[in-house]
Scaffold this motif. Structure first.
Motif, mmCIF file in Angstrom:
data_model
loop_
_atom_site.group_PDB
_atom_site.id
_atom_site.type_symbol
_atom_site.label_atom_id
_atom_site.label_comp_id
_atom_site.label_asym_id
_atom_site.label_seq_id
_atom_site.Cartn_x
_atom_site.Cartn_y
_atom_site.Cartn_z
ATOM 1 N N PHE A 22 0.832 -1.206 0.000
ATOM 2 C CA PHE A 22 0.000 0.000 0.000
ATOM 3 C C PHE A 22 0.864 1.252 0.000
ATOM 4 N N ARG A 23 1.874 1.271 0.881
ATOM 5 C CA ARG A 23 2.718 2.465 1.007
ATOM 6 C C ARG A 23 3.501 2.756 -0.274
ATOM 7 N N SER A 24 3.857 1.727 -1.034
ATOM 8 C CA SER A 24 4.714 1.921 -2.203
ATOM 9 C C SER A 24 3.925 2.139 -3.495
ATOM 10 N N ASN A 42 -0.560 6.607 1.571
ATOM 11 C CA ASN A 42 0.680 6.105 0.978
ATOM 12 C C ASN A 42 1.587 7.252 0.544
#
Length: 346
Positions: A22-24, A42
């Motif tokens: 999700f973050r990337s 994110n």
């Protein structure tokens, strides 16, 4: 993501893998709890909106909303457990509204809504280019009507004063207006085609010094009656796309073609700052009165037939807005105008 359907698949990967995925993700995305309070965002979302993580986590989703009516519609759909898709706006940290398409979905685990995920795709640039193409067509229609009226008036004068010096003068002016019409038609068509081909292009780092050098060579060759002054440009990249050369060319040409000096002089310089670059194009022409400094870019109109004074400057303004850049004009000392282009650095 519905946990009741994908629980088995989730068990194959560590929870941290999903968090990192999700973050990337490049597309801006936000996760909120069932009360519509932001719990995660994110890197794509933080970069896009200009916030830091601590600025938005714990805040209501509406803190990034650029359209209250659409936000209410989204929240209403999510409250009923329904997915929402459509057009909406978000507001960046500096208060700028950006537009796009996206979706917001409930996160359901074992039949219970545990949160909400929203994904946003920026279409601001596409919207600006589409609007610019539409206005270019309108500008062309209005300009053509005005120019044709002038041409017909001169032709009528020539007919009533046949075989006289006045007739020759009027016919010459009529021919000049025809050339102007052809030039404007071709210019508007070319600029419209550029907009249509490039509206989906992504901004990227572009070498500004290369663009300036190339366009100066072309303009100097085409308008060799003018004098040009510039030094070696610093090697600097800016946020732009394939339309930047055409926008720079439009400003350079404007400095020459609207110059009434016996010998037009054009001076180009570049000032590199920490986060942006400002290009100055100074001339020794008639200058631009303060009351017309927004009008010439097509940002204002004072009657239905007058939309700025030049298609090229409107084009440049529209393109630079797509880079989150800017263009404006100041007075030059002792005479003339200085057009300034501000571009962001990557």
């Amino acid at each position: 993501m519905d946990g009741s359907d994908d629980g088995a698949a989730e068990g194959e990967l560590d929870e941290e893998v999903y968090r990192r995925a999700f973050r990337s993700t490049e597309a801006p995305a936000v996760i909120a709890d069932p009360d519509f309070v932001i719990r995660d965002i994110n890197r794509g979302g933080l970069d896009f909106l200009g916030y830091e993580l601590d600025d938005v986590v714990g805040q209501p989703l509406t803190v990034i909303s650029g359209d209250d009516d659409v936000s209410a519609e989204i929240l209403d759909s999510l409250s009923r457990g329904e997915r929402w898709r459509g057009q909406f706006a978000v507001e960046t940290r500096n208060g700028r509204n950006v537009y796009g398409t996206g979706s917001a979905s409930p996160i359901v685990v074992d039949g219970e809504t545990k949160g909400i995920v929203a994904v946003f795709v920026d279409t601001t640039k596409q919207r600006q280019y589409e609007n610019a193409a539409e206005v270019l067509n309108r500008l062309l229609r209005h300009d053509l009507r005005n120019e044709l009226n002038i041409m017909y008036g001169h032709i009528q004068r020539a007919q009533s004063a046949a075989e006289s010096p006045a007739a020759d003068e009027s016919l010459e002016r009529a021919r000049d207006k025809i050339v102007d019409i052809v030039h404007k038609t071709e210019r508007a068509r070319d600029l419209r085609d550029l907009l249509e081909k490039s509206h989906s292009a992504s901004n990227r780092p572009v070498r500004l010094d290369i663009v300036l050098n190339n366009k100066l060579v072309e303009v100097m060759h085409e308008y060799d009656e003018a004098e040009y002054e510039f030094e070696v440009f610093p090697e600097v990249t800016v946020v732009a796309d394939d339309l930047l050369p055409a926008a720079v060319e439009a400003v350079l040409e404007n400095a020459v073609t609207h110059n009434d000096a016996e010998t037009p002089r054009i001076e180009v310089s570049v000032d590199v700052g920490d986060g942006d670059v400002v290009v100055s194009v100074a001339d020794n022409g008639p200058g631009v009165p303060e009351s017309q400094r927004d009008l010439i870019f097509g940002r204002e109109e004072f009657d239905q037939l007058h939309h700025g004074t030049g298609i090229s400057l409107f084009f440049a303004d529209s393109v630079l807005s797509g880079y989150n850049g800017d263009i404006w004009v100041e007075g030059n000392d002792p005479r003339g105008a200085v057009f300034k282009i501000r571009l962001e650095r990557p």
